[in-house]
Design a protein around this motif. Structure first.
Motif, PDB file in Angstrom:
ATOM      1  N   TYR A 161       0.819  -1.224   0.000  1.00  0.00           N
ATOM      2  CA  TYR A 161       0.000   0.000   0.000  1.00  0.00           C
ATOM      3  C   TYR A 161       0.848   1.267   0.000  1.00  0.00           C
ATOM      4  CZ  TYR A 161      -3.993  -2.947   1.111  1.00  0.00           C
ATOM      5  OH  TYR A 161      -4.964  -3.905   1.084  1.00  0.00           O
ATOM      6  N   ALA A 162       2.112   1.125   0.417  1.00  0.00           N
ATOM      7  CA  ALA A 162       3.080   2.233   0.377  1.00  0.00           C
ATOM      8  C   ALA A 162       2.813   3.354   1.368  1.00  0.00           C
ATOM      9  CB  ALA A 162       3.215   2.803  -1.039  1.00  0.00           C
ATOM     10  N   GLN A 163       1.934   3.135   2.323  1.00  0.00           N
ATOM     11  CA  GLN A 163       1.729   4.150   3.366  1.00  0.00           C
ATOM     12  C   GLN A 163       3.035   4.407   4.105  1.00  0.00           C
ATOM     13  OE1 GLN A 163      -0.946   5.671   3.670  1.00  0.00           O
ATOM     14  NE2 GLN A 163      -2.591   4.378   2.948  1.00  0.00           N
ATOM     15  N   CYS A 164       3.769   3.334   4.381  1.00  0.00           N
ATOM     16  CA  CYS A 164       5.011   3.466   5.140  1.00  0.00           C
ATOM     17  C   CYS A 164       6.039   4.273   4.350  1.00  0.00           C
ATOM     18  CB  CYS A 164       5.563   2.092   5.490  1.00  0.00           C
ATOM     19  SG  CYS A 164       5.796   1.018   4.069  1.00  0.00           S
ATOM     20  N   ALA A 165       6.133   4.017   3.055  1.00  0.00           N
ATOM     21  CA  ALA A 165       7.104   4.726   2.229  1.00  0.00           C
ATOM     22  C   ALA A 165       6.759   6.211   2.149  1.00  0.00           C
ATOM     23  CB  ALA A 165       7.137   4.113   0.827  1.00  0.00           C
ATOM     24  N   PHE A 166       5.477   6.515   2.233  1.00  0.00           N
ATOM     25  CA  PHE A 166       5.035   7.898   2.203  1.00  0.00           C
ATOM     26  C   PHE A 166       5.378   8.604   3.524  1.00  0.00           C
ATOM     27  CE2 PHE A 166       1.542  10.988   2.931  1.00  0.00           C
ATOM     28  CZ  PHE A 166       1.847  11.865   1.903  1.00  0.00           C
ATOM     29  N   LEU A 167       5.177   7.896   4.639  1.00  0.00           N
ATOM     30  CA  LEU A 167       5.357   8.526   5.953  1.00  0.00           C
ATOM     31  C   LEU A 167       6.803   8.487   6.444  1.00  0.00           C
ATOM     32  CD1 LEU A 167       2.109   7.169   7.572  1.00  0.00           C
ATOM     33  CD2 LEU A 167       2.646   9.565   7.183  1.00  0.00           C
ATOM     34  N   ALA A 168       7.569   7.496   6.030  1.00  0.00           N
ATOM     35  CA  ALA A 168       8.964   7.398   6.470  1.00  0.00           C
ATOM     36  C   ALA A 168       9.834   6.972   5.293  1.00  0.00           C
ATOM     37  CB  ALA A 168       9.078   6.397   7.622  1.00  0.00           C
ATOM     38  N   PRO A 169      10.001   7.887   4.352  1.00  0.00           N
ATOM     39  CA  PRO A 169      10.705   7.528   3.103  1.00  0.00           C
ATOM     40  C   PRO A 169      12.156   7.123   3.296  1.00  0.00           C
ATOM     41  CG  PRO A 169      10.115   9.884   3.151  1.00  0.00           C
ATOM     42  CD  PRO A 169       9.515   9.269   4.369  1.00  0.00           C
ATOM     43  N   GLU A 170      12.790   7.551   4.397  1.00  0.00           N
ATOM     44  CA  GLU A 170      14.185   7.156   4.614  1.00  0.00           C
ATOM     45  C   GLU A 170      14.282   5.703   5.071  1.00  0.00           C
ATOM     46  OE1 GLU A 170      12.998   9.915   5.955  1.00  0.00           O
ATOM     47  OE2 GLU A 170      14.121  11.566   5.039  1.00  0.00           O
ATOM     48  N   ALA A 171      13.220   5.191   5.637  1.00  0.00           N
ATOM     49  CA  ALA A 171      13.264   3.829   6.170  1.00  0.00           C
ATOM     50  C   ALA A 171      12.588   2.823   5.245  1.00  0.00           C
ATOM     51  CB  ALA A 171      12.611   3.788   7.553  1.00  0.00           C
ATOM     52  N   PHE A 172      11.566   3.263   4.511  1.00  0.00           N
ATOM     53  CA  PHE A 172      10.806   2.344   3.656  1.00  0.00           C
ATOM     54  C   PHE A 172      10.756   2.896   2.230  1.00  0.00           C
ATOM     55  CE2 PHE A 172       9.022   2.310   7.939  1.00  0.00           C
ATOM     56  CZ  PHE A 172       9.111   0.966   8.263  1.00  0.00           C
ATOM     57  N   ARG A 173      10.961   2.016   1.307  1.00  0.00           N
ATOM     58  CA  ARG A 173      10.937   2.460  -0.088  1.00  0.00           C
ATOM     59  C   ARG A 173      10.279   1.386  -0.949  1.00  0.00           C
ATOM     60  NH1 ARG A 173      16.246   2.355  -2.089  1.00  0.00           N
ATOM     61  NH2 ARG A 173      16.726   2.856   0.049  1.00  0.00           N
ATOM     62  N   MET A 174       9.463   1.821  -1.870  1.00  0.00           N
ATOM     63  CA  MET A 174       8.847   0.869  -2.788  1.00  0.00           C
ATOM     64  C   MET A 174       9.829   0.613  -3.922  1.00  0.00           C
ATOM     65  SD  MET A 174       6.156   0.259  -1.219  1.00  0.00           S
ATOM     66  CE  MET A 174       5.430  -0.938  -2.345  1.00  0.00           C
ATOM     67  N   HIS A 175       9.927  -0.637  -4.287  1.00  0.00           N
ATOM     68  CA  HIS A 175      10.800  -1.027  -5.384  1.00  0.00           C
ATOM     69  C   HIS A 175       9.884  -1.619  -6.447  1.00  0.00           C
ATOM     70  CE1 HIS A 175      14.631  -2.125  -7.102  1.00  0.00           C
ATOM     71  NE2 HIS A 175      14.150  -3.311  -7.360  1.00  0.00           N
ATOM     72  N   GLY A 176       9.588  -0.810  -7.425  1.00  0.00           N
ATOM     73  CA  GLY A 176       8.578  -1.235  -8.392  1.00  0.00           C
ATOM     74  C   GLY A 176       7.190  -1.015  -7.812  1.00  0.00           C
ATOM     75  N   GLU A 177       6.214  -1.722  -8.321  1.00  0.00           N
ATOM     76  CA  GLU A 177       4.816  -1.507  -7.929  1.00  0.00           C
ATOM     77  C   GLU A 177       4.505  -2.029  -6.529  1.00  0.00           C
ATOM     78  OE1 GLU A 177       1.753  -0.586 -10.067  1.00  0.00           O
ATOM     79  OE2 GLU A 177       3.415   0.692 -10.704  1.00  0.00           O
ATOM     80  N   GLU A 178       5.035  -3.199  -6.190  1.00  0.00           N
ATOM     81  CA  GLU A 178       4.578  -3.830  -4.956  1.00  0.00           C
ATOM     82  C   GLU A 178       5.672  -4.234  -3.989  1.00  0.00           C
ATOM     83  OE1 GLU A 178       1.993  -7.057  -5.769  1.00  0.00           O
ATOM     84  OE2 GLU A 178       0.428  -5.757  -6.558  1.00  0.00           O
ATOM     85  N   ALA A 179       6.914  -4.328  -4.459  1.00  0.00           N
ATOM     86  CA  ALA A 179       7.972  -4.819  -3.574  1.00  0.00           C
ATOM     87  C   ALA A 179       8.447  -3.718  -2.643  1.00  0.00           C
ATOM     88  CB  ALA A 179       9.132  -5.345  -4.402  1.00  0.00           C
ATOM     89  N   LEU A 180       8.466  -4.036  -1.364  1.00  0.00           N
ATOM     90  CA  LEU A 180       8.906  -3.066  -0.377  1.00  0.00           C
ATOM     91  C   LEU A 180      10.343  -3.355   0.026  1.00  0.00           C
ATOM     92  CD1 LEU A 180       8.152  -0.813   1.709  1.00  0.00           C
ATOM     93  CD2 LEU A 180       7.733  -2.680   3.303  1.00  0.00           C
ATOM     94  N   ALA A 213       4.594   5.332  10.572  1.00  0.00           N
ATOM     95  CA  ALA A 213       4.457   4.435   9.427  1.00  0.00           C
ATOM     96  C   ALA A 213       3.889   3.087   9.868  1.00  0.00           C
ATOM     97  CB  ALA A 213       5.805   4.247   8.740  1.00  0.00           C
ATOM     98  N   ALA A 214       4.401   2.570  10.991  1.00  0.00           N
ATOM     99  CA  ALA A 214       3.925   1.275  11.488  1.00  0.00           C
ATOM    100  C   ALA A 214       2.444   1.364  11.844  1.00  0.00           C
ATOM    101  CB  ALA A 214       4.753   0.847  12.692  1.00  0.00           C
ATOM    102  N   ALA A 215       2.050   2.477  12.469  1.00  0.00           N
ATOM    103  CA  ALA A 215       0.654   2.640  12.871  1.00  0.00           C
ATOM    104  C   ALA A 215      -0.247   2.778  11.657  1.00  0.00           C
ATOM    105  CB  ALA A 215       0.515   3.862  13.773  1.00  0.00           C
ATOM    106  N   ALA A 216       0.295   3.335  10.574  1.00  0.00           N
ATOM    107  CA  ALA A 216      -0.523   3.594   9.396  1.00  0.00           C
ATOM    108  C   ALA A 216      -0.654   2.386   8.476  1.00  0.00           C
ATOM    109  CB  ALA A 216       0.072   4.759   8.602  1.00  0.00           C
ATOM    110  N   CYS A 217       0.191   1.389   8.682  1.00  0.00           N
ATOM    111  CA  CYS A 217       0.137   0.228   7.793  1.00  0.00           C
ATOM    112  C   CYS A 217      -1.220  -0.469   7.929  1.00  0.00           C
ATOM    113  CB  CYS A 217       1.262  -0.745   8.136  1.00  0.00           C
ATOM    114  SG  CYS A 217       1.148  -2.271   7.175  1.00  0.00           S
ATOM    115  N   PRO A 218      -1.964  -0.586   6.852  1.00  0.00           N
ATOM    116  CA  PRO A 218      -3.324  -1.131   6.924  1.00  0.00           C
ATOM    117  C   PRO A 218      -3.370  -2.599   7.335  1.00  0.00           C
ATOM    118  CG  PRO A 218      -2.885  -0.142   4.759  1.00  0.00           C
ATOM    119  CD  PRO A 218      -1.591  -0.180   5.486  1.00  0.00           C
ATOM    120  N   VAL A 219      -2.256  -3.308   7.186  1.00  0.00           N
ATOM    121  CA  VAL A 219      -2.274  -4.734   7.538  1.00  0.00           C
ATOM    122  C   VAL A 219      -1.342  -5.056   8.713  1.00  0.00           C
ATOM    123  CG1 VAL A 219      -2.996  -5.526   5.256  1.00  0.00           C
ATOM    124  CG2 VAL A 219      -0.570  -5.200   5.716  1.00  0.00           C
TER     125      VAL A 219
END
Ligand code: SF4
Length: 75
Positions: A13-32, A49-55
């Motif tokens: 969902y990339a919520q984490c990459a949006f909220l903490a881009p230095e720690a989480f990054r999307m690689h392509g469409e779905e790979a984190l 970011a952890a709190a925002a992760c939908p799953v």
């Protein structure tokens, strides 16, 4: 701080990459891709970011210290 992402739960969902881009990054469409040891200065960002992760795929500091080990055995 220690971060583990349960990639079997992650739905990209990339919520984490949006909220903490230095720690989480999307690689392509779905790979984190993520930093398993982000700087403590990023703690707030990473927790948000952890709190925002939908799953709830992001686990923070679960592997550190005797207390968390006890907690893990209890649950
Ligand atoms: S917010 Fe959760 S589901 Fe979305 S990319 Fe990050 S870890 Fe995966």
């Amino acid at each position: 701080m220690r971060v583990v992402v349960d990639l079997s739960r992650c739905e990209g969902y990339a919520q984490c990459a949006f909220l903490a881009p230095e720690a989480f990054r999307m690689h392509g469409e779905e790979a984190l891709m993520y930093d398993p040891n982000p700087d403590d200065a990023r703690r707030d960002q990473v927790l948000r970011a952890a709190a925002a992760c939908p799953v709830q795929a992001i686990l923070v500091d679960r592997l550190e210290g005797p207390d968390s080990a006890v907690e893990a055995t209890r649950s």
